[in-house]
Structures are given as C-alpha cells and as structure tokens.
Design an enzyme around this catalytic site. Structure first.
Site, mmCIF file in Angstrom:
data_model
loop_
_atom_site.group_PDB
_atom_site.id
_atom_site.type_symbol
_atom_site.label_atom_id
_atom_site.label_comp_id
_atom_site.label_asym_id
_atom_site.label_seq_id
_atom_site.Cartn_x
_atom_site.Cartn_y
_atom_site.Cartn_z
ATOM 1 N N CYS A 104 -25.033 -2.131 -15.140
ATOM 2 C CA CYS A 104 -23.851 -1.443 -14.637
ATOM 3 C C CYS A 104 -24.296 -0.301 -13.740
ATOM 4 O O CYS A 104 -25.220 0.430 -14.098
ATOM 5 C CB CYS A 104 -23.036 -0.914 -15.819
ATOM 6 S SG CYS A 104 -21.567 -0.004 -15.337
ATOM 7 N N LEU A 105 -23.638 -0.150 -12.594
ATOM 8 C CA LEU A 105 -24.019 0.920 -11.666
ATOM 9 C C LEU A 105 -23.790 2.302 -12.274
ATOM 10 O O LEU A 105 -24.377 3.274 -11.809
ATOM 11 C CB LEU A 105 -23.230 0.800 -10.360
ATOM 12 C CG LEU A 105 -23.563 -0.394 -9.469
ATOM 13 C CD1 LEU A 105 -22.659 -0.425 -8.265
ATOM 14 C CD2 LEU A 105 -25.027 -0.356 -9.031
ATOM 15 N N GLY A 136 -19.364 -6.139 -8.636
ATOM 16 C CA GLY A 136 -18.044 -5.704 -9.085
ATOM 17 C C GLY A 136 -18.008 -4.196 -9.165
ATOM 18 O O GLY A 136 -19.055 -3.547 -9.280
ATOM 19 N N HIS A 170 -16.076 -7.463 -17.549
ATOM 20 C CA HIS A 170 -16.797 -6.189 -17.402
ATOM 21 C C HIS A 170 -15.931 -5.158 -16.656
ATOM 22 O O HIS A 170 -15.816 -4.011 -17.086
ATOM 23 C CB HIS A 170 -18.110 -6.458 -16.649
ATOM 24 C CG HIS A 170 -18.968 -5.253 -16.422
ATOM 25 N ND1 HIS A 170 -20.177 -5.055 -17.047
ATOM 26 C CD2 HIS A 170 -18.803 -4.169 -15.618
ATOM 27 C CE1 HIS A 170 -20.707 -3.896 -16.654
ATOM 28 N NE2 HIS A 170 -19.893 -3.341 -15.771
ATOM 29 N N GLU A 171 -15.312 -5.584 -15.561
ATOM 30 C CA GLU A 171 -14.537 -4.641 -14.732
ATOM 31 C C GLU A 171 -13.231 -4.223 -15.416
ATOM 32 O O GLU A 171 -12.835 -3.062 -15.336
ATOM 33 C CB GLU A 171 -14.236 -5.253 -13.357
ATOM 34 C CG GLU A 171 -15.459 -5.654 -12.547
ATOM 35 C CD GLU A 171 -16.520 -4.586 -12.470
ATOM 36 O OE1 GLU A 171 -16.199 -3.381 -12.560
ATOM 37 O OE2 GLU A 171 -17.702 -4.948 -12.357
ATOM 38 N N GLN A 222 -14.980 4.045 -11.790
ATOM 39 C CA GLN A 222 -16.357 4.341 -11.403
ATOM 40 C C GLN A 222 -16.451 5.194 -10.141
ATOM 41 O O GLN A 222 -17.494 5.747 -9.838
ATOM 42 C CB GLN A 222 -17.136 3.031 -11.186
ATOM 43 C CG GLN A 222 -17.335 2.256 -12.472
ATOM 44 C CD GLN A 222 -18.114 0.998 -12.217
ATOM 45 O OE1 GLN A 222 -17.563 -0.001 -11.779
ATOM 46 N NE2 GLN A 222 -19.413 1.031 -12.462
ATOM 47 N N HIS A 244 -13.863 -1.592 -17.862
ATOM 48 C CA HIS A 244 -13.953 -0.259 -17.241
ATOM 49 C C HIS A 244 -12.571 0.393 -17.155
ATOM 50 O O HIS A 244 -12.422 1.587 -17.408
ATOM 51 C CB HIS A 244 -14.520 -0.368 -15.813
ATOM 52 C CG HIS A 244 -16.016 -0.293 -15.734
ATOM 53 N ND1 HIS A 244 -16.753 0.764 -16.226
ATOM 54 C CD2 HIS A 244 -16.918 -1.136 -15.182
ATOM 55 C CE1 HIS A 244 -18.041 0.549 -15.987
ATOM 56 N NE2 HIS A 244 -18.171 -0.603 -15.353
HETATM 57 ZN ZN ZN Z 1 -19.910 -1.470 -14.829
#
Ligand code: ZN
Length: 179
Positions: free
Chosen positions: A90-91, A46, A132-133, A51, A136
């Site tokens: 998480c990236l 995702g 999660h997304e 991000q 963000h």
């Molecule tokens: Zn993330």
C-alpha cells in the site's frame, strides 16, 4: 491536473470513513482526475480519496492490462464469495508487504465518471484491488486483515524491482503493490 501528496500511516484521515458523493460535479471529477495522475506517478494500481486527504467515496484504478484508468464514485461490494491468500502492499505503508485474505469473487456496484451506474462481477487482481480501495474508504488498512503479525514484512528496493519484473512476466496477482 496536479499531483497530490499521498498520506502515510499514522495519518488519522486514513482511519476515517469517507462520505458518499451526493452529486458528481466538476469538483469531484477534478479530484478523481488528480487522483489518477497521482496513482500513475506513484506506480500504484489503485488509490482511494482518503489517501490524498479527501473524505469522499472515490477510488481510482489502473489495471496493468488496461489502457484507461477506472474512476468509481460511491463504490460498493454487494456480494462476495470464497477466500484466498494474497500478497499486498500500500502506498500509505511504503516499504512493507503482507499476506491477507481476500475474496475469490465479488459483485461490484458504483458510479463511473459519466455518472452512470456500473455493476460487474470481478475476480483475481481486480477484485483484490476493489476490496483494498473500498476498505480505505471505510478507514481500514490491509494490515487489519493480517492473519498473523509476522505476515507483515519489510521489502528492500531490490525486492521491489524483482517483484515488478515478476509481475510483468506472470499472471499471478501475488507480489504486486496495490496502491
Ligand atoms: Zn492502500
């Protein structure tokens, strides 16, 4: 299409609230497709627009058991139920994982890449990724949900490889990097 740089903490854009997409034009679609490329290249499942430094309510998903990536504009969770502990990464926080509480079940609504409203109920990994997304897009990171500080831990390269293997051989949503 091109790859976009993924922002990491403490970049301030990760803490900002993204704006609703007014209309889905070529510009928004191009951004979404570039996000898909970026997510796939990074091996995430995702990615949210914050991000990659864009404050629009756009998320992309690549579920491990699906061939096609999903693109959602103005995604919303309109109902949740229950609570469960899951492991997340998480990236934008590379090298760490943590145990967080997520819903057992959610009801989701958004616009897809063809500008059609999609509504569905989700559980397991899909609901976890969507929560999660969408977090963000509201400037929220999974570390905000840690029950205790020590539940965030660093992972080594060996652990990452082990986790990837274990994800492929089990159906457990635990031990997976979300994005
Ligand atoms: Zn993330």
């Amino acid at each position: 299409m091109s790859l976009l740089p993924i922002l990491e903490i403490p970049h301030p854009i990760l803490r900002k609230k993204a704006k609703r997409v007014r209309s889905i034009t070529k510009k928004e679609l191009n951004l979404a497709y570039n996000m898909v490329d970026t997510m796939r290249e990074a091996g995430g499942i995702g990615l949210a627009a914050n991000q990659v430094g864009e404050l629009w309510r756009i998320i992309v998903l690549q579920m491990p058991d699906e061939e096609e990536s999903r693109i959602y504009f103005n995604p919303e969770i309109i109902k949740t139920s229950g609570s469960r502990e899951v492991e997340e990464g998480c990236l934008s926080l590379p090298g760490y994982r943590g145990i967080v509480n997520r819903s057992m079940w959610i009801k989701f609504q958004g616009l897809d890449h063809t500008d059609q409203i999609v509504k569905f109920e989700a559980e397991n990994l899909l609901s976890q990724v969507l929560e999660h997304e969408i977090d963000h897009l509201n400037g929220i990171l999974y570390t905000d949900h840690l029950a205790e500080h020590q539940q965030l831990y660093s992972v080594t390269q060996e652990d990452e490889e082990f986790d990837e293997q274990s994800v492929e051989t089990t159906e457990s949503p635990a031990s997976i990097q979300i994005d």
